[in-house]
Design an enzyme around this catalytic site. Structure first.
Site, PDB file in Angstrom:
ATOM      1  CG  ASP A   1      -2.146  -0.870   1.013  1.00  0.00           C
ATOM      2  OD1 ASP A   1      -2.050  -1.818   0.217  1.00  0.00           O
ATOM      3  OD2 ASP A   1      -3.177  -0.618   1.644  1.00  0.00           O
TER       4      ASP A   1
ATOM      5  CB  CYS B   1       1.642  -6.304   3.880  1.00  0.00           C
ATOM      6  SG  CYS B   1       3.342  -6.015   4.453  1.00  0.00           S
ATOM      7  CG  ASP B   2      -1.548  -2.480   4.718  1.00  0.00           C
ATOM      8  OD1 ASP B   2      -0.569  -2.907   5.361  1.00  0.00           O
ATOM      9  OD2 ASP B   2      -1.809  -1.276   4.621  1.00  0.00           O
ATOM     10  CE  LYS B   3      -6.312  -2.844   1.929  1.00  0.00           C
ATOM     11  NZ  LYS B   3      -5.081  -2.217   2.433  1.00  0.00           N
TER      12      LYS B   3
ATOM     13  CB  CYS C   1       5.136  -0.066   8.079  1.00  0.00           C
ATOM     14  SG  CYS C   1       5.568   0.076   6.335  1.00  0.00           S
TER      15      CYS C   1
ATOM     16  CD  GLU D   1      -4.385   2.459   2.978  1.00  0.00           C
ATOM     17  OE1 GLU D   1      -4.610   1.436   3.634  1.00  0.00           O
ATOM     18  OE2 GLU D   1      -3.233   2.925   2.815  1.00  0.00           O
TER      19      GLU D   1
ATOM     20  CB  SER E   1      -2.580   4.743   5.579  1.00  0.00           C
ATOM     21  OG  SER E   1      -1.488   4.154   6.248  1.00  0.00           O
TER      22      SER E   1
END
Length: 616
Positions: A81, A122-124, A195, A491, A517
């Site tokens: 992202d 990670c995010d998704k 992150c 985002e 985010s």
């Protein structure tokens, strides 16, 4: 007694062709009675949270086979992202969640796998795999790649901790020199891993612990630390035992829908609120609940947000603490322990260890355990050496952070606030709700009234912010960025970041039907539902309209008369086929994204596909 799914392809004379193909992958006669376990990896060189995963599937596979199973690995896609941010690439981020869920379903069902180990980060990717796990309802264990170490650098003779968001803010701050900006950029993301703050990836990996689908330490143990290797080795061993519990002992408590039931979802959301997790987690928990046919809605989130305290403040809400500090303070189970002592946990829940919550806390909460090995694991710390290698260091803190009065994790009596880090706001602007990360909102901004500055894309909002057209007191409204209107629900990290860069971080509010985010902080309200693309009132706001935000009252109201709003709605409907679309926006939208938009629901439903349009 349930039958192994894989027997469909490994037993019977009619399956000679399938067995011949299995043999070509390395299987032998002895393997055809064993459970076939999918190792669902997500290695890619595009994403720092996944760059170190290439060989970790092999670690899991070796333990599966040593424990009596057959391991077969495949990969999913993974979008970064941060790299996709601020341009057309972000349109693809949220839709990739559905593709990941579908691809896992396709591979597992096409090959009749019996169980899964999901290697996400990670995010998704974690949400997509979680959705697939609850959709398929076969034994599963999650083990993520782990958090990145926090960045560190020396500026003005002072050592400061950094993360990705600092690089973004200072990169756009006209008062920061090129040299300092470059130094921050080079120091912000020093290692592999997700992150380093309580952003979406780390939030979701923490929530898999609370859901009972991953092992203690999964959400907080650094990607670089040697101790994390044990999570992968143990996942391989445990998944075989979990699989046999279901198929050979007819024990449905081994299935993800039994473990991650409504009580577990409430525990996960309670954790999320207490630790001030990313607002994206709301989308993903709602989506996962629908896949598992669990009655968990925005109303549940609103109810929990009103009684759960804020016990853990981490970047981006403060630069003092990052995930490495959460781990030193005992990680997810330390937060769950404090919530349990506050009477806020559902105790009658199971996990992949085969333990109830109380048993798990007694063994893994650093405030309760007598197990020195557990305490040693939570002392695992950063090395401060740039690397893309997993398990590359074994540094440890000298002591644990067990200070529940002023440490990273607080007790109820010493909470950062008695109301948690996330809140649901309603009002005429958001009849179906909206989300704000209260953990990142300054106390002076809990109520806000100001005139709207309306933009129909993230790009035009960024241009206005950096061009000085947004001033103190404004409410920036960015619409047609929802799941359908974007499409893809981008985002809005750059607009919120640039407000800070321009010194407006505490002087303005931002409202959007898009999302934020996990790195966002400030008075940023997203997920406005219904979205503009679905006829939501946010589409009718005009420049200068006054907007009232009252977080303590959970309210967000457009101060325009009903008669005026009705007149504006008639004007919009008169546009015919162009109604509820942006008026002045040029955006290339691919066929794949248009297909996503056709089925997308608003954020209050998790932005999942509308099953009613498919006859479901």
């Amino acid at each position: 007694m349930p039958k192994y799914r894989s027997a469909t392809t490994t037993h019977g004379r009619n399956m000679a062709g399938a067995r011949a193909l299995w043999r070509a992958t390395g299987m032998t006669d002895d393997d055809f009675g064993k459970p076939i376990i999918a190792v669902v990896n997500s290695f890619t060189q595009f994403v720092p949270g996944h760059v170190h995963l290439r060989d970790l599937g092999k670690l899991v596979a070796e333990q599966i086979e040593a424990s009596g199973g057959v391991a077969k690995e495949f990969n999913t896609i993974a979008v970064d992202d941060g790299i996709a941010m601020g341009h057309g690439g972000m349109l693809y981020s949220l839709p990739s969640r559905e593709l990941i869920a579908d691809s896992v379903e396709y591979m597992v069902n096409a090959h009749c796998a019996d169980a899964m180990v999901c290697i996400s980060n990670c995010d998704k990717i974690t949400p997509g795999m979680l959705m697939a796990s609850l959709r398929l309802n076969i034994p599963v264990i999650f083990v993520s790649g782990g958090p990145m170490e926090a960045g560190k650098t020396k500026l003005s003779d002072k050592i400061i901790k950094l993360d990705l968001i600092d690089a973004m803010i200072q990169g756009a701050n006209p008062n920061v020199s090129d040299a300092d900006s470059a130094q921050i950029e080079r120091s912000a993301c020093p290692t592999c891993g997700s992150c380093s703050g309580m952003f979406t990836a780390n939030s979701m990996n923490c929530l898999t612990e609370a859901l009972g689908l991953s092992q203690p330490g999964n959400g907080s143990l650094l990607a670089t630390h040697a101790d994390r290797k044990d999570l992968f080795l143990n996942a391989g061993k445990r998944i075989v035992a979990l699989t046999k519990r279901y198929y050979e002992q007819d024990d449905e408590s081994a299935l993800p829908r039994s473990i991650a039931n409504k009580a577990a979802f409430e525990n996960a959301m309670t954790l999320d609120i207490a630790m001030g997790g990313s607002t994206n987690t709301v989308l993903h928990l709602l989506a996962a609940a629908q896949e598992g046919e669990i009655d968990f809605t925005m109303e549940d989130i609103d109810r929990l947000s009103r009684k759960v305290p804020h016990l853990c403040k981490v970047a981006p809400s403060t630069q003092k603490y990052h995930m490495e500090d959460v781990h030193r303070a005992g990680g997810v189970l330390a937060i769950l322990g404090e919530l349990d002592r506050a009477g806020l946990m559902n105790r009658d829940v199971d996990n992949i260890l085969g333990l109830k919550l109380t048993e798990t806390l007694n063994q893994y909460d650093i405030m309760l355990t007598q197990d020195e090995a557990v305490k040693k694991m939570f002392r695992a710390g950063p090395a401060g050496i740039r690397t893309t290698q997993a398990f590359s260091q074994d540094c440890r803190w000298d002591t644990l952070d067990d200070d529940r009065a002023e440490g990273c994790i607080r007790s109820l009596e010493n909470a950062f606030s008695l109301e948690g880090g996330l809140a649901v706001l309603y009002g005429n602007m958001a009849l179906d709700g909206s989300i704000v990360k209260t953990a990142g909102v300054d106390k002076d901004n809990l109520t806000f009234r100001g005139p709207a500055k309306v933009y129909e894309s993230q790009d035009t909002a960024v241009e206005a912010i950096l061009g000085g057209k947004v001033v103190a007191g404004d409410v920036v409204v960015i619409r047609y960025e929802g799941p359908k209107g974007g499409p893809g629900m981008q985002e809005m990290l750059y607009p919120t970041t640039y407000l800070k860069s321009m010194g407006l971080g505490k002087a303005c509010a931002l409202i959007t039907d898009g999302r934020f985010s996990g790195g966002t902080s400030g008075l940023s309200i997203g997920h406005v539902s219904p979205e503009a693309g679905s006829g939501g009132l946010i589409a009718l706001i005009e420049d200068g309209d006054m907007i009232d935000i009252d977080i303590p009252k959970r309210s967000m109201v457009l101060d325009v008369s009903d008669s005026e709003l009705a007149a504006r709605r008639e004007v919009e409907l008169a546009r015919g086929d162009r109604a509820w679309t942006p008026k002045n926006r040029e955006r290339q939208v691919s066929f794949a994204l248009r297909a996503y938009a056709t089925l997308a629901t608003s954020a209050d439903k998790g932005a999942v596909r509308d099953k009613s349009k498919l006859g479901g």
